[in-house]
Design a protein around this motif. Structure first.
Motif, PDB file in Angstrom:
ATOM      1  N   GLN A  10     -37.745   7.225 -39.031  1.00  0.00           N
ATOM      2  CA  GLN A  10     -36.753   7.864 -38.186  1.00  0.00           C
ATOM      3  C   GLN A  10     -37.269   8.670 -37.424  1.00  0.00           C
ATOM      4  O   GLN A  10     -36.995   8.120 -36.066  1.00  0.00           O
ATOM      5  N   ALA A  11     -38.523   9.349 -37.194  1.00  0.00           N
ATOM      6  CA  ALA A  11     -39.009  10.649 -35.464  1.00  0.00           C
ATOM      7  C   ALA A  11     -39.649   8.471 -35.380  1.00  0.00           C
ATOM      8  O   ALA A  11     -39.993   9.174 -34.345  1.00  0.00           O
ATOM      9  N   VAL A  12     -39.923   8.232 -36.362  1.00  0.00           N
ATOM     10  CA  VAL A  12     -40.933   6.729 -35.194  1.00  0.00           C
ATOM     11  C   VAL A  12     -40.634   5.962 -34.307  1.00  0.00           C
ATOM     12  O   VAL A  12     -39.896   5.632 -33.005  1.00  0.00           O
ATOM     13  N   ILE A  13     -39.499   5.953 -34.829  1.00  0.00           N
ATOM     14  CA  ILE A  13     -37.774   5.171 -34.587  1.00  0.00           C
ATOM     15  C   ILE A  13     -37.605   5.491 -33.061  1.00  0.00           C
ATOM     16  O   ILE A  13     -37.113   5.055 -32.019  1.00  0.00           O
ATOM     17  N   GLU A  14     -37.139   6.454 -33.074  1.00  0.00           N
ATOM     18  CA  GLU A  14     -36.722   7.773 -32.386  1.00  0.00           C
ATOM     19  C   GLU A  14     -37.684   7.628 -31.296  1.00  0.00           C
ATOM     20  O   GLU A  14     -36.916   7.693 -30.137  1.00  0.00           O
ATOM     21  N   ALA A  15     -38.700   7.716 -31.252  1.00  0.00           N
ATOM     22  CA  ALA A  15     -39.841   7.524 -30.488  1.00  0.00           C
ATOM     23  C   ALA A  15     -39.812   6.431 -30.362  1.00  0.00           C
ATOM     24  O   ALA A  15     -39.942   6.545 -28.378  1.00  0.00           O
ATOM     25  N   ALA A  16     -39.727   6.453 -30.735  1.00  0.00           N
ATOM     26  CA  ALA A  16     -39.930   4.177 -29.104  1.00  0.00           C
ATOM     27  C   ALA A  16     -38.799   4.099 -28.333  1.00  0.00           C
ATOM     28  O   ALA A  16     -38.513   3.442 -28.085  1.00  0.00           O
ATOM     29  N   LEU A  17     -37.351   4.085 -29.413  1.00  0.00           N
ATOM     30  CA  LEU A  17     -36.298   4.671 -28.193  1.00  0.00           C
ATOM     31  C   LEU A  17     -36.005   5.137 -27.361  1.00  0.00           C
ATOM     32  O   LEU A  17     -35.757   4.917 -26.195  1.00  0.00           O
ATOM     33  N   LYS A  75     -34.045  -1.515 -45.072  1.00  0.00           N
ATOM     34  CA  LYS A  75     -32.661  -0.368 -45.624  1.00  0.00           C
ATOM     35  C   LYS A  75     -33.417   1.105 -44.313  1.00  0.00           C
ATOM     36  O   LYS A  75     -31.897   1.352 -43.329  1.00  0.00           O
ATOM     37  N   VAL A  76     -34.930   1.564 -44.362  1.00  0.00           N
ATOM     38  CA  VAL A  76     -35.122   1.970 -43.407  1.00  0.00           C
ATOM     39  C   VAL A  76     -34.599   1.844 -42.019  1.00  0.00           C
ATOM     40  O   VAL A  76     -33.586   2.965 -41.192  1.00  0.00           O
ATOM     41  N   VAL A  77     -34.800   0.820 -41.273  1.00  0.00           N
ATOM     42  CA  VAL A  77     -34.489   0.321 -40.345  1.00  0.00           C
ATOM     43  C   VAL A  77     -33.287   0.567 -40.002  1.00  0.00           C
ATOM     44  O   VAL A  77     -33.046   1.194 -38.558  1.00  0.00           O
ATOM     45  N   GLY A  78     -32.632  -0.374 -40.757  1.00  0.00           N
ATOM     46  CA  GLY A  78     -31.306  -0.368 -40.662  1.00  0.00           C
ATOM     47  C   GLY A  78     -30.363   1.030 -39.835  1.00  0.00           C
ATOM     48  O   GLY A  78     -29.397   1.439 -39.347  1.00  0.00           O
ATOM     49  N   GLN A  79     -30.449   1.718 -41.278  1.00  0.00           N
ATOM     50  CA  GLN A  79     -30.067   3.115 -41.013  1.00  0.00           C
ATOM     51  C   GLN A  79     -30.294   3.620 -40.026  1.00  0.00           C
ATOM     52  O   GLN A  79     -29.476   4.710 -39.429  1.00  0.00           O
ATOM     53  N   ALA A  80     -31.809   3.639 -39.665  1.00  0.00           N
ATOM     54  CA  ALA A  80     -32.355   4.553 -38.310  1.00  0.00           C
ATOM     55  C   ALA A  80     -31.811   3.966 -36.737  1.00  0.00           C
ATOM     56  O   ALA A  80     -31.334   4.651 -35.684  1.00  0.00           O
ATOM     57  N   LEU A  81     -31.455   2.784 -37.320  1.00  0.00           N
ATOM     58  CA  LEU A  81     -30.560   1.772 -35.962  1.00  0.00           C
ATOM     59  C   LEU A  81     -29.974   1.685 -35.845  1.00  0.00           C
ATOM     60  O   LEU A  81     -29.036   1.498 -34.520  1.00  0.00           O
ATOM     61  N   LYS A  82     -29.123   2.639 -36.694  1.00  0.00           N
ATOM     62  CA  LYS A  82     -26.907   1.918 -36.699  1.00  0.00           C
ATOM     63  C   LYS A  82     -26.724   2.099 -35.506  1.00  0.00           C
ATOM     64  O   LYS A  82     -26.004   1.653 -34.799  1.00  0.00           O
ATOM     65  N   LYS A  83     -26.886   3.854 -34.929  1.00  0.00           N
ATOM     66  CA  LYS A  83     -26.049   4.141 -33.856  1.00  0.00           C
ATOM     67  C   LYS A  83     -27.048   3.719 -32.647  1.00  0.00           C
ATOM     68  O   LYS A  83     -25.655   3.761 -31.695  1.00  0.00           O
ATOM     69  N   ALA A  84     -27.967   3.093 -33.145  1.00  0.00           N
ATOM     70  CA  ALA A  84     -28.364   1.537 -31.269  1.00  0.00           C
ATOM     71  C   ALA A  84     -27.729   0.398 -31.298  1.00  0.00           C
ATOM     72  O   ALA A  84     -28.748  -0.195 -30.665  1.00  0.00           O
ATOM     73  N   ARG A  85     -27.699   0.437 -32.856  1.00  0.00           N
ATOM     74  CA  ARG A  85     -27.690  -1.293 -32.748  1.00  0.00           C
ATOM     75  C   ARG A  85     -27.358  -1.883 -32.018  1.00  0.00           C
ATOM     76  O   ARG A  85     -27.910  -3.358 -32.091  1.00  0.00           O
ATOM     77  N   GLU A  86     -26.766  -1.884 -30.932  1.00  0.00           N
ATOM     78  CA  GLU A  86     -25.564  -2.997 -30.045  1.00  0.00           C
ATOM     79  C   GLU A  86     -26.791  -2.651 -28.615  1.00  0.00           C
ATOM     80  O   GLU A  86     -26.908  -3.936 -27.553  1.00  0.00           O
ATOM     81  N   GLN A  87     -27.807  -2.119 -28.781  1.00  0.00           N
ATOM     82  CA  GLN A  87     -28.810  -1.578 -27.425  1.00  0.00           C
ATOM     83  C   GLN A  87     -30.542  -2.572 -28.735  1.00  0.00           C
ATOM     84  O   GLN A  87     -30.925  -2.280 -27.372  1.00  0.00           O
ATOM     85  N   VAL A  88     -30.435  -2.721 -29.602  1.00  0.00           N
ATOM     86  CA  VAL A  88     -31.628  -2.921 -29.988  1.00  0.00           C
ATOM     87  C   VAL A  88     -32.068  -4.610 -30.673  1.00  0.00           C
ATOM     88  O   VAL A  88     -30.819  -5.206 -30.520  1.00  0.00           O
ATOM     89  N   ILE A  89     -33.033  -4.867 -30.795  1.00  0.00           N
ATOM     90  CA  ILE A  89     -32.455  -6.754 -30.885  1.00  0.00           C
ATOM     91  C   ILE A  89     -33.714  -6.370 -32.334  1.00  0.00           C
ATOM     92  O   ILE A  89     -34.793  -5.321 -32.965  1.00  0.00           O
ATOM     93  N   ILE A  90     -33.080  -7.135 -34.060  1.00  0.00           N
ATOM     94  CA  ILE A  90     -33.705  -6.416 -35.570  1.00  0.00           C
ATOM     95  C   ILE A  90     -34.475  -8.024 -35.219  1.00  0.00           C
ATOM     96  O   ILE A  90     -33.105  -8.892 -34.955  1.00  0.00           O
ATOM     97  N   ALA A  91     -35.087  -8.050 -35.419  1.00  0.00           N
ATOM     98  CA  ALA A  91     -36.300  -9.173 -35.947  1.00  0.00           C
ATOM     99  C   ALA A  91     -36.730  -8.726 -37.146  1.00  0.00           C
ATOM    100  O   ALA A  91     -36.911  -8.151 -37.596  1.00  0.00           O
ATOM    101  N   THR A  92     -35.739  -9.725 -38.279  1.00  0.00           N
ATOM    102  CA  THR A  92     -36.979  -9.920 -39.800  1.00  0.00           C
ATOM    103  C   THR A  92     -36.713 -11.283 -40.068  1.00  0.00           C
ATOM    104  O   THR A  92     -36.863 -11.869 -39.303  1.00  0.00           O
TER     105      THR A  92
END
Length: 303
Positions: free
Chosen positions: A31-38, A58-75
């Motif tokens: 989460q700390a890494v993903i928040e730094a990225a944001l 699961k980790v990525v989805g949970q960490a990005l949940k609040k920013a979901r509409e602002q991010v692009i998730i690729a899997t």
């Protein structure tokens, strides 16, 4: 952080994306890494169902949940773990891809995936059937766009001609210039974006250079050649900037490239990658110099 359009899609991805494979399964660290990225303006996050047996999603989805509409998730999908979870098998079938996406959506805790990618591919696959699966997923609203993750020129050519892929993820760096002759011009001509990985060549294109080199060398470079090439690159091009900046800017200089996906396991690495993306572009003279120092590698295998 600048953004670039991904192929013919309406997605605009940050010039640096976060490759999530190296995040690990410790949620607080990830989460700390993903928040730094944001915070740095990174909006493109790349994972796969293969990573950590799905725990990464699961980790990525949970960490990005609040920013979901602002991010692009690729899997990605196409590899199935064996029951013993000690290896995986390749399965690009329509049935498997359509089953895998639902599991990824559940793990990511999202209603849709922005970019769904085939995690590999060979020329022996039933490519038409795989394309049909992705097109149906688009029509059904599970995914917005699709692409492939492949370095095989023959496979890339098939998808470029037959499908509506918007991107190809591939390994590309100053030390791995194989895509330059075949893949990059082909994809640019079809308005399909490239998302690069392996940009710092396992850390060799950083200030640690030979410390990260293996005794057997790298691709078609022997260790002795790396001993010559890496210090020369640093001397000629990285006197006023880091070798990482040079490596990332080299990829971003190619018109086919939309984003450089880089892994990071700490917020500091995120900041370093973001700085590299924001550093001055390489001049045509610098790009020519890099090409004169390095090899124009070609795809002998991986066809």
């Amino acid at each position: 952080m600048k953004r670039r359009k991904l192929g013919t899609s309406n997605l605009f991805v940050s010039e640096i994306g976060l490759g999530c494979m190296s995040l690990g399964t410790d949620y607080s660290k990830a989460q700390a890494v993903i928040e730094a990225a944001l915070e740095e303006g990174i909006n493109y996050f790349d994972t796969a169902d293969l990573y950590d047996f799905g725990e990464n999603e699961k980790v990525v989805g949970q960490a990005l949940k609040k920013a979901r509409e602002q991010v692009i998730i690729a899997t990605k999908a196409g590899n199935r773990w064996t029951d013993a979870k000690d290896s995986w098998t390749w399965d690009p079938s329509k049935a498997y891809v359509k089953e895998a996406v639902k599991k990824s959506l559940k793990r990511l805790n999202t209603d849709y995936i922005d970019l769904y990618q085939l995690h590999g591919g060979t020329i022996e696959d039933n490519i038409d059937e795989t394309i049909e699966a992705f097109e149906e997923l688009k029509d059904e609203g599970y995914i917005k766009y699709y692409g492939i993750s492949s370095i095989r020129p023959n496979v890339i050519r098939e998808y470029a001609q037959k499908s509506n892929i918007v991107s190809v993820m591939m390994q590309y760096s100053i030390l791995d210039r194989r895509p330059e002759e075949e893949a990059l011009p082909l994809l640019h001509g079809h308005n399909i974006s490239v998302v690069t990985r392996g940009t710092v060549a396992k850390g060799m294109l950083s200030d640690r250079m030979l410390e990260k080199a293996a005794s057997k060398g790298y691709l078609d470079y022997s260790y002795e050649e790396l001993e010559e090439v890496l210090p020369l690159l640093k001397e000629k091009l990285a006197s006023s900037k880091s070798l990482t900046e040079v490596a990332i800017q080299y990829n971003l200089a190619n018109p086919a490239v939309a984003s450089v996906v880089a892994g990071a396991s700490t917020p500091e690495q995120i900041k370093e990658n973001a700085r590299a993306a924001g550093s001055p572009s390489l001049s045509p003279q610098e790009i020519s110099l890099i090409k004169s120092i390095t090899k124009a590698n070609k795809y002998d295998q991986h066809r």
